[in-house]
Design a protein around this motif. Structure first.
Motif, PDB file in Angstrom:
ATOM      1  N   MET A   1       0.875  -1.175   0.000  1.00 43.48           N
ATOM      2  CA  MET A   1       0.000   0.000   0.000  1.00 43.48           C
ATOM      3  C   MET A   1       0.913   1.226   0.000  1.00 43.48           C
ATOM      4  O   MET A   1       1.759   1.374   0.886  1.00 43.48           O
ATOM      5  N   VAL A   2       0.756   2.073  -1.009  1.00 44.34           N
ATOM      6  CA  VAL A   2       1.617   3.243  -1.167  1.00 44.34           C
ATOM      7  C   VAL A   2       0.767   4.498  -1.023  1.00 44.34           C
ATOM      8  O   VAL A   2      -0.217   4.678  -1.735  1.00 44.34           O
ATOM      9  N   GLU A   3       1.156   5.348  -0.093  1.00 49.05           N
ATOM     10  CA  GLU A   3       0.498   6.641   0.097  1.00 49.05           C
ATOM     11  C   GLU A   3       1.342   7.689  -0.617  1.00 49.05           C
ATOM     12  O   GLU A   3       2.564   7.687  -0.494  1.00 49.05           O
ATOM     13  N   VAL A   4       0.677   8.542  -1.377  1.00 49.29           N
ATOM     14  CA  VAL A   4       1.381   9.505  -2.227  1.00 49.29           C
ATOM     15  C   VAL A   4       0.888  10.919  -1.946  1.00 49.29           C
ATOM     16  O   VAL A   4      -0.318  11.166  -1.884  1.00 49.29           O
ATOM     17  N   ILE A   5       1.844  11.847  -1.793  1.00 52.68           N
ATOM     18  CA  ILE A   5       1.546  13.277  -1.722  1.00 52.68           C
ATOM     19  C   ILE A   5       2.113  13.899  -2.997  1.00 52.68           C
ATOM     20  O   ILE A   5       3.272  13.663  -3.344  1.00 52.68           O
ATOM     21  N   LEU A   6       1.302  14.697  -3.678  1.00 54.19           N
ATOM     22  CA  LEU A   6       1.725  15.365  -4.898  1.00 54.19           C
ATOM     23  C   LEU A   6       2.164  16.800  -4.608  1.00 54.19           C
ATOM     24  O   LEU A   6       1.749  17.397  -3.615  1.00 54.19           O
ATOM     25  N   ASP A   7       2.971  17.343  -5.507  1.00 51.71           N
ATOM     26  CA  ASP A   7       3.440  18.730  -5.385  1.00 51.71           C
ATOM     27  C   ASP A   7       2.333  19.739  -5.617  1.00 51.71           C
ATOM     28  O   ASP A   7       2.311  20.793  -4.996  1.00 51.71           O
ATOM     29  N   ARG A   8       1.457  19.426  -6.576  1.00 45.28           N
ATOM     30  CA  ARG A   8       0.407  20.363  -6.958  1.00 45.28           C
ATOM     31  C   ARG A   8      -0.948  19.718  -6.737  1.00 45.28           C
ATOM     32  O   ARG A   8      -1.072  18.499  -6.706  1.00 45.28           O
ATOM     33  N   HIS A   9      -1.975  20.572  -6.620  1.00 46.31           N
ATOM     34  CA  HIS A   9      -3.310  20.071  -6.320  1.00 46.31           C
ATOM     35  C   HIS A   9      -4.382  20.651  -7.232  1.00 46.31           C
ATOM     36  O   HIS A   9      -5.512  20.833  -6.825  1.00 46.31           O
ATOM     37  N   ASP A  10      -4.031  20.890  -8.486  1.00 49.15           N
ATOM     38  CA  ASP A  10      -5.050  21.378  -9.420  1.00 49.15           C
ATOM     39  C   ASP A  10      -5.663  20.179 -10.158  1.00 49.15           C
ATOM     40  O   ASP A  10      -5.066  19.107 -10.238  1.00 49.15           O
ATOM     41  N   ASP A  11      -6.847  20.395 -10.706  1.00 47.50           N
ATOM     42  CA  ASP A  11      -7.592  19.311 -11.341  1.00 47.50           C
ATOM     43  C   ASP A  11      -6.814  18.646 -12.470  1.00 47.50           C
ATOM     44  O   ASP A  11      -6.801  17.423 -12.591  1.00 47.50           O
ATOM     45  N   GLY A  12      -6.182  19.436 -13.303  1.00 42.71           N
ATOM     46  CA  GLY A  12      -5.427  18.887 -14.430  1.00 42.71           C
ATOM     47  C   GLY A  12      -4.292  17.992 -13.984  1.00 42.71           C
ATOM     48  O   GLY A  12      -4.045  16.935 -14.577  1.00 42.71           O
ATOM     49  N   PHE A  13      -3.604  18.397 -12.924  1.00 42.87           N
ATOM     50  CA  PHE A  13      -2.488  17.606 -12.419  1.00 42.87           C
ATOM     51  C   PHE A  13      -2.990  16.298 -11.814  1.00 42.87           C
ATOM     52  O   PHE A  13      -2.407  15.233 -12.043  1.00 42.87           O
ATOM     53  N   PHE A  14      -4.085  16.352 -11.036  1.00 46.08           N
ATOM     54  CA  PHE A  14      -4.674  15.136 -10.476  1.00 46.08           C
ATOM     55  C   PHE A  14      -5.086  14.176 -11.592  1.00 46.08           C
ATOM     56  O   PHE A  14      -4.868  12.974 -11.507  1.00 46.08           O
ATOM     57  N   GLU A  15      -5.689  14.718 -12.643  1.00 43.80           N
ATOM     58  CA  GLU A  15      -6.151  13.882 -13.756  1.00 43.80           C
ATOM     59  C   GLU A  15      -4.973  13.212 -14.457  1.00 43.80           C
ATOM     60  O   GLU A  15      -5.016  12.026 -14.761  1.00 43.80           O
ATOM     61  N   LYS A  16      -3.916  13.964 -14.727  1.00 41.40           N
ATOM     62  CA  LYS A  16      -2.732  13.407 -15.383  1.00 41.40           C
ATOM     63  C   LYS A  16      -2.101  12.318 -14.519  1.00 41.40           C
ATOM     64  O   LYS A  16      -1.740  11.243 -15.011  1.00 41.40           O
ATOM     65  N   PHE A  17      -1.964  12.578 -13.211  1.00 38.54           N
ATOM     66  CA  PHE A  17      -1.408  11.569 -12.310  1.00 38.54           C
ATOM     67  C   PHE A  17      -2.297  10.329 -12.304  1.00 38.54           C
ATOM     68  O   PHE A  17      -1.799   9.201 -12.384  1.00 38.54           O
ATOM     69  N   SER A  18      -3.598  10.516 -12.235  1.00 42.99           N
ATOM     70  CA  SER A  18      -4.541   9.391 -12.219  1.00 42.99           C
ATOM     71  C   SER A  18      -4.403   8.533 -13.469  1.00 42.99           C
ATOM     72  O   SER A  18      -4.392   7.293 -13.389  1.00 42.99           O
ATOM     73  N   GLN A  19      -4.306   9.151 -14.619  1.00 44.75           N
ATOM     74  CA  GLN A  19      -4.151   8.405 -15.876  1.00 44.75           C
ATOM     75  C   GLN A  19      -2.837   7.645 -15.908  1.00 44.75           C
ATOM     76  O   GLN A  19      -2.792   6.486 -16.318  1.00 44.75           O
ATOM     77  N   THR A  20      -1.773   8.293 -15.479  1.00 42.99           N
ATOM     78  CA  THR A  20      -0.451   7.671 -15.501  1.00 42.99           C
ATOM     79  C   THR A  20      -0.400   6.476 -14.566  1.00 42.99           C
ATOM     80  O   THR A  20       0.071   5.396 -14.942  1.00 42.99           O
ATOM     81  N   ILE A  21      -0.891   6.636 -13.350  1.00 45.53           N
ATOM     82  CA  ILE A  21      -0.830   5.552 -12.365  1.00 45.53           C
ATOM     83  C   ILE A  21      -1.739   4.388 -12.779  1.00 45.53           C
ATOM     84  O   ILE A  21      -1.424   3.225 -12.571  1.00 45.53           O
ATOM     85  N   SER A  22      -2.860   4.701 -13.412  1.00 44.24           N
ATOM     86  CA  SER A  22      -3.789   3.661 -13.857  1.00 44.24           C
ATOM     87  C   SER A  22      -3.203   2.793 -14.960  1.00 44.24           C
ATOM     88  O   SER A  22      -3.622   1.648 -15.129  1.00 44.24           O
ATOM     89  N   ALA A  23      -2.254   3.315 -15.707  1.00 42.43           N
ATOM     90  CA  ALA A  23      -1.650   2.571 -16.808  1.00 42.43           C
ATOM     91  C   ALA A  23      -0.573   1.589 -16.350  1.00 42.43           C
ATOM     92  O   ALA A  23      -0.133   0.747 -17.137  1.00 42.43           O
ATOM     93  N   LEU A  24      -0.149   1.666 -15.091  1.00 40.77           N
ATOM     94  CA  LEU A  24       0.909   0.777 -14.602  1.00 40.77           C
ATOM     95  C   LEU A  24       0.320  -0.584 -14.241  1.00 40.77           C
ATOM     96  O   LEU A  24      -0.586  -0.665 -13.412  1.00 40.77           O
TER      97      LEU A  24
END
Length: 153
Positions: A69-92
């Protein structure tokens, strides 16, 4: 949206136990005629209560016996950044589940790996290559106490 009645709940519980049941066997287990059972299952699918049928894969047999179980804190908290991170992590492929959360961490990610070496490879070559991760915290699970693939019916 119409709420589920007790018969719908029985059907869902039986399909959660074994989604490969024939309609005839399902009908017998819940006490309906096969035609009435088929109609109810189709209605549950059409209304979105049953989203899909899937096979649950044995991680150990696939050579990935460990869950982290990995807990992650991101540098930025805007919608676009969350969406990009979500897409990237979902592809792994190692990522089994990923949740955006409230609280100290932005995401909790469930990862399947082959031991500490496999997890190190995942971190160094995949997770830490994703831009914008400020901090992570990881916990290897010891064993799964309960696993259920959908909410209680």
């Amino acid at each position: 949206m119409k709420l589920l009645d007790e018969m719908d709940r029985k059907i869902i519980r039986e399909l959660q136990r074994d989604a490969r049941l024939s309609n005839t066997d399902l009908a017998a287990r819940v006490g309906l005629s096969p035609s009435r059972c088929w109609q109810r299952v189709k209605r549950l699918e059409e209304r979105g209560y049953i989203e899909c049928y899937t096979a649950v894969i044995n991680q150990k047999r696939m050579g990935l016996p460990d869950t982290v179980m990995v807990e992650v804190i991101l540098d930025r908290h805007d919608d676009g950044f969350f969406e990009k991170f979500s897409q990237t992590i979902s592809a792994l492929p190692e990522v089994l589940e990923a949740y955006m959360t409230t609280g100290e961490y932005d995401f909790i990610i469930k990862v399947a790996v082959a031991g500490a070496d496999g997890y190190e490879q995942f971190l160094r070559h995949k997770l830490y290559k994703i831009p914008g991760i400020r901090q992570t915290r990881s916990s290897f699970t010891l064993r799964c106490i309960k696993s259920n693939w959908s909410p209680p019916t």
